[in-house]
Design an enzyme around this catalytic site. Sequence first.
Site, PDB file in Angstrom:
ATOM      1  N   ALA A 152       0.826  -1.203   0.000  1.00  0.00           N
ATOM      2  CA  ALA A 152       0.000   0.000   0.000  1.00  0.00           C
ATOM      3  C   ALA A 152       0.863   1.258   0.000  1.00  0.00           C
ATOM      4  CB  ALA A 152      -0.944  -0.005   1.203  1.00  0.00           C
ATOM      5  N   TYR A 153       1.846   1.286   0.900  1.00  0.00           N
ATOM      6  CA  TYR A 153       2.738   2.443   0.973  1.00  0.00           C
ATOM      7  C   TYR A 153       3.527   2.593  -0.321  1.00  0.00           C
ATOM      8  CZ  TYR A 153       6.520   5.497   2.556  1.00  0.00           C
ATOM      9  OH  TYR A 153       7.435   6.529   2.674  1.00  0.00           O
ATOM     10  N   ALA A 154       4.087   1.473  -0.808  1.00  0.00           N
ATOM     11  CA  ALA A 154       4.880   1.521  -2.035  1.00  0.00           C
ATOM     12  C   ALA A 154       4.036   1.996  -3.209  1.00  0.00           C
ATOM     13  CB  ALA A 154       5.485   0.143  -2.332  1.00  0.00           C
ATOM     14  N   SER A 156       1.612   4.098  -3.198  1.00  0.00           N
ATOM     15  CA  SER A 156       1.461   5.559  -3.132  1.00  0.00           C
ATOM     16  C   SER A 156       2.740   6.249  -3.565  1.00  0.00           C
ATOM     17  CB  SER A 156       1.060   5.995  -1.720  1.00  0.00           C
ATOM     18  OG  SER A 156       2.115   5.875  -0.792  1.00  0.00           O
TER      19      SER A 156
END
Length: 302
Positions: A152-154, A156
């Site tokens: 999820a972070y990657a 973004s």
Amino acid sequence: MSKKLSQPQEIVIVTGASTGMGAATAREMARRGFHVLAGVRRDSDGEALLAAGVEPVILDITDQDHIAALVARVHGDPKQRAVRALVNNAGIPGAGPVEVVPIDAWRRLFEVNVFGTVALTQALLPALVRSKGRVVNISSLNGKVSMAGYGAYASSKFAVEALSDALRNELAPYGVQVVVVEPGGVKTEMARLGLASLSDLSARMTPEQNARYGALTQAIPSHVAAFTKAGVTADTAARKIAKAVTDRKPRTRYTIGAMATFLIRVSRFLPDRVLDRMTTSDLRKHYPDQVKYGRATAGHHA
């Protein structure tokens, strides 16, 4: 050599400056003689910055009223100073398997890390075009290399990389440079904060999900801690960000930290499966021992 302060004094805007890398960058740019508008979430966050000659401004980049107030502050600057750079540092972390991170958490990550960055940049571009300023977007190693547990972070940060490439080409004819900074491990509180919801996430996994991802979710905190411990200080990161702001002919991308430099470099030519094996092997070092040494399946741990 970095170009130092030009006359007259110019404005540098740094978002996400309450703590960590953003606060260190705000102080570093003030030390170099710029007038820094530092986005903070609370008045108390800005008190420490005042002593460093930084002007704190209340800024949640997902709040249109906050963005409008910052734009008004820039346009109404009493000394009519030009905007040298916008440093889009504000962002939030997140961890967990793609299947189990709630969709609302995905939306929140994108709302801050992508849409907030776009909204603020859009609002300040007229001023940046007038001054032939610079946009510095803080991405991440995870903006180039995605791995299990960080999807999820990657995602973004991959989006930040893409919007930066488009913006760089769109603004080049008008003298506005767009630079990406890709930190690896940095010794700040952000990594720890990103793990706060992971235990709750683990508790809400179904038995089937736990069988698939139980060991992974146990490994992530240890992996993050090791990566952060091996990283650079916030002040070291700030000096690299300052180079991205002040270099006369900046590179399109700057990496921060040896691990980020290495992984981003090898990701350009290694086959995907080989890179997968590298990142998975690194993660497995942090799995519970009974999984790491093959005594149980991923979902059965003491």
